[in-house]
Design a protein around this motif. Structure first.
Motif, PDB file in Angstrom:
ATOM      1  N   ASP A 194       1.060  -1.211   0.003  1.00  0.00           N
ATOM      2  CA  ASP A 194       0.111   0.038   0.032  1.00  0.00           C
ATOM      3  C   ASP A 194       0.771   1.506  -0.102  1.00  0.00           C
ATOM      4  O   ASP A 194       0.431   2.423  -0.127  1.00  0.00           O
ATOM      5  N   ARG A 198       0.566   5.189  -2.440  1.00  0.00           N
ATOM      6  CA  ARG A 198       0.215   5.968  -1.433  1.00  0.00           C
ATOM      7  C   ARG A 198       1.362   7.066  -1.659  1.00  0.00           C
ATOM      8  O   ARG A 198       0.980   8.585  -2.047  1.00  0.00           O
ATOM      9  N   ASP A 202       0.681  10.835  -3.025  1.00  0.00           N
ATOM     10  CA  ASP A 202       1.338  12.081  -2.520  1.00  0.00           C
ATOM     11  C   ASP A 202       2.355  12.964  -2.846  1.00  0.00           C
ATOM     12  O   ASP A 202       2.408  14.292  -2.961  1.00  0.00           O
TER      13      ASP A 202
END
Length: 239
Positions: A194, A198, A202
């Motif tokens: 994960d 992410r 970001d």
């Protein structure tokens, strides 16, 4: 800001002790197994008239293939020794190679200024970067794309870590090419499943498409099975 000295030394040591023979590095698979099928996924999203930058190019095997599919191909790597390998191997001078740290924001911006909007190809770099450097690696992808560029990023998943552990438990400590990776203090498949999407989000990247794949290696298990590492690919654009 830069990578730790330990990390830099690990990669320099690894590439200095690697011969120029094709496939000597465990990840130095033939482009027919890697960059070629990746381009079939990537090119429907990417203008081939734009350049492509291969981040973490190593000895440049995939970069040279990318040069046949895009108008210009530039390979960059943290390791000076890797870039020396790449330049020696590129006897036809189809690509360009330079040493560059992806966590050096000024150097990344300077590269972006030189090449303009560009596509990015990055194969298995985030997963082996040190945890504190992974956001900067993702940010480097975003910094290079500009408005028109697209990125193809493929990273190992947790299944790869399991396969590495299985291989390392074989008699003799596992296949020789894999032992060399560990002997130099390199830690593949360290990022979580994960974490990668992410980090990409970001960094200001938008996932256009994604899917599961494997990254074939140049080494085999004791039973003769080729080590094909579970991975996930992402096609990305600036958000």
């Amino acid at each position: 800001m830069g990578v730790s000295q330990r990390y830099q030394d690990s990669w320099e040591g690894y590439w200095r002790e690697t011969s120029d023979a094709p496939g000597e590095a465990i990840w130095d698979s033939d482009p027919s197994l890697t960059a070629a099928p990746h381009c079939e996924i990537f090119l429907p999203h990417a203008d081939p008239e734009l350049p492509v930058v291969d981040l973490g190019c190593g000895n440049g095997t995939q970069t040279r293939y990318l040069a046949t599919r895009f108008a210009r191909a530039v390979g960059v790597d943290l390791s000076h020794a890797a870039i020396e390998h790449a330049r020696r191997a590129d006897t036809a001078k189809v690509a360009e190679f330079e040493q560059l740290s992806l966590v050096d924001h000024e150097s990344v911006r300077a590269l972006a200024g030189r090449v303009g909007d560009t596509h990015v190809y990055m194969r298995a770099v985030i997963h082996q970067s040190e945890p504190q450097d992974r956001p900067a690696v993702a940010a480097a992808v975003a910094a290079l794309l500009g408005e028109r560029g697209r990125a193809f990023v493929v990273e190992l998943t947790s299944g790869s870590k399991t396969l590495f552990q299985r291989a390392a438990e074989e008699p003799g400590g596992g296949p020789a090419k894999l032992r060399r990776v560990f002997d130099h203090g390199l830690k593949p498949a360290a990022a979580t499943d994960d974490e990668v999407p992410r980090l990409l989000g970001d960094a200001g990247l938008r996932i256009i498409d994604s899917g599961d794949t494997t990254l074939p290696q140049t080494e085999y298990l004791a039973d003769g099975t080729r080590i094909d590492l579970p991975a996930r690919w992402f096609v990305l654009a600036s958000a």
